[in-house]
Design an enzyme around this catalytic site. Structure first.
Site, short mmCIF file in Angstrom:
data_model
loop_
_atom_site.label_atom_id
_atom_site.label_comp_id
_atom_site.label_asym_id
_atom_site.label_seq_id
_atom_site.Cartn_x
_atom_site.Cartn_y
_atom_site.Cartn_z
N LEU A 148 0.84 -1.20 0.00
CA LEU A 148 0.00 0.00 0.00
C LEU A 148 0.87 1.25 0.00
O LEU A 148 2.05 1.18 0.36
CB LEU A 148 -0.90 -0.03 1.24
CG LEU A 148 -1.82 -1.27 1.28
CD1 LEU A 148 -2.26 -1.58 2.70
CD2 LEU A 148 -3.01 -1.05 0.36
N PRO A 149 0.29 2.40 -0.37
CA PRO A 149 1.12 3.60 -0.52
C PRO A 149 1.81 4.07 0.76
O PRO A 149 3.03 4.23 0.79
CB PRO A 149 0.14 4.66 -1.03
CG PRO A 149 -0.98 3.89 -1.67
CD PRO A 149 -1.09 2.61 -0.87
N THR A 205 6.22 0.69 1.91
CA THR A 205 7.23 1.53 2.56
C THR A 205 6.48 2.53 3.43
O THR A 205 5.78 3.40 2.90
CB THR A 205 8.07 2.28 1.51
OG1 THR A 205 8.67 1.33 0.64
CG2 THR A 205 9.16 3.11 2.20
N LYS A 224 14.93 0.34 4.58
CA LYS A 224 14.32 0.84 3.35
C LYS A 224 14.37 2.38 3.29
O LYS A 224 14.66 2.97 2.26
CB LYS A 224 12.87 0.34 3.27
CG LYS A 224 12.06 0.89 2.14
CD LYS A 224 12.59 0.48 0.78
CE LYS A 224 11.76 1.09 -0.34
NZ LYS A 224 12.38 0.92 -1.65
N LYS A 231 7.01 11.30 -0.25
CA LYS A 231 6.66 10.59 0.99
C LYS A 231 7.90 9.91 1.58
O LYS A 231 8.19 10.05 2.78
CB LYS A 231 5.59 9.53 0.70
CG LYS A 231 5.25 8.70 1.91
CD LYS A 231 5.09 7.20 1.73
CE LYS A 231 5.82 6.46 0.72
NZ LYS A 231 5.76 5.01 0.78
#
Ligand code: NAD
Length: 304
Positions: free
Chosen positions: A65-66, A96, A171, A246
């Site tokens: 998911l975003p 992420t 990440k 983001k």
């Protein structure tokens, strides 16, 4: 072969599930976006119409998911994963997301009796399609081992990172470096052209010299050099500027929490903000090259 529930079938989730299907797994997919769901069904994913249906009877459930807010929405609440999955199901979040949200998922999953790992990925759409992603996995050792077996068809590298949220930590730091490299590559690429260098000659040099990077080899932002680069397709996104902004924000927040100065990182985040301000947030992040060549306005959000 396993029954796999999958929530989030976008740029990454789509090709990742295609590789699980190819490996013989039964994949039950759910996405709010009908086009994304249709595309996944076309490669062999079974259509479901709710989270509850996607997780029913699954050996493992992946979410892709975003942002943290989407992961929380999918996990928590009456319609969420924790309310509907069986506690024998292993839960894997490959989105992420911010470390705070990842910790909240770990805590809530553990409190409800689930095994959960944070397992974000690197490698972009090309890696997702080729099944050569790098997974970085944080969580309890036995959950990490079990997750590794399911992840295999999607990955070239599967690297345990330690306890809860360490996958996200890895990440976030990786992407901080990626987007700084992308910004550096954009500046070098435009300057090379303006100094009269042939774009392919310069790329051939940089790719075997100290200017080399994954961004250079995969996302080189000058048309007609690297086939996988979004510049060749009018910046149709492989990784949106919105998501890049983001990710830089995740790094800036993590840096603030650890008293780490990110002078270059903050600057690059503001370049993505400029794309968003100019209505280009849905385009590929490599479009920051347009801030260098002057096609897009350099004014806007003031850089510190
Ligand atoms: P995307 O926006 O293409 O896909 C996300 C999907 O999630 C969308 O199809 C959306 O409809 C769906 N979704 C959102 N909320 C939902 C909900 N409540 N229920 C069901 N579905 C929902 O994003 P992406 O590019 O596939 O990236 C996914 C994640 O992977 C992000 O966290 C991103 O940062 C990360 N990532 C992306 C790349 C890349 O190259 N695109 C590479 C590595 C990691």
């Amino acid at each position: 072969m396993a029954v796999i529930g999958w929530i989030g079938l976008g740029h990454m989730g789509g090709p990742m599930t295609a590789n699980l299907v190819k490996a013989g797994h039964s994949v039950r997919g759910f996405d709010l976006n009908t086009d994304a769901l249709d595309a996944a069904v076309a490669v062999g994913v079974t259509r479901t119409t709710s989270i509850a249906e996607a997780v029913a009877g699954a050996d493992v459930v992946f979410t892709m998911l975003p942002k943290g807010e989407h992961a929380r929405a999918v996990y928590f609440g009456d319609e969420g994963v924790l309310a509907h999955a069986d506690t024998s199901t292993l839960l894997v979040d490959s989105s992420t997301i911010d470390i705070e949200s990842a910790q909240a998922l770990h805590d809530a999953a553990a409190a409800a009796g689930f095994r959960f790992v944070d397992a974000p990925v690197s490698g972009g759409i090309t890696g997702a399609e080729a099944g050569t992603l790098t997974f970085m996995i944080g969580g309890e050792a036995d959950a990490v081992t079990t997750a590794t077996a399911y992840i295999q068809p999607m990955a070239a590298n599967i690297i345990p990172t330690g306890g809860a949220t360490t996958g996200q930590a890895a990440k976030i730091c990786n992407n901080l470096m990626l987007f700084i490299n992308l910004a550096a590559t954009s500046e070098g690429a435009v300057l090379a052209e303006r100094l009269g260098l042939d774009k392919r000659v310069f790329w051939n040099i940089a790719s075997v010299s100290s200017g080399d990077s994954w961004a250079l080899r995969t996302w080189y932002p000058i048309a007609g050099v690297v086939p996988s680069a979004a510049v060749n397709r009018d910046f149709t996104p492989t990784f949106t500027a919105e998501l890049a902004h983001k990710d830089m924000g995740l790094a800036v927040a993590a840096a603030a929490a650890t008293d780490t100065p990110l002078e270059i990182g903050k600057h690059v985040q503001q370049l993505f903000q400029r794309l968003i301000d100019q209505g280009q947030g849905g385009k590929d992040c490599s479009m920051i090259v347009k801030l260098v060549d002057g096609t897009l306005a350099r004014s806007g959000t003031e850089l510190e």
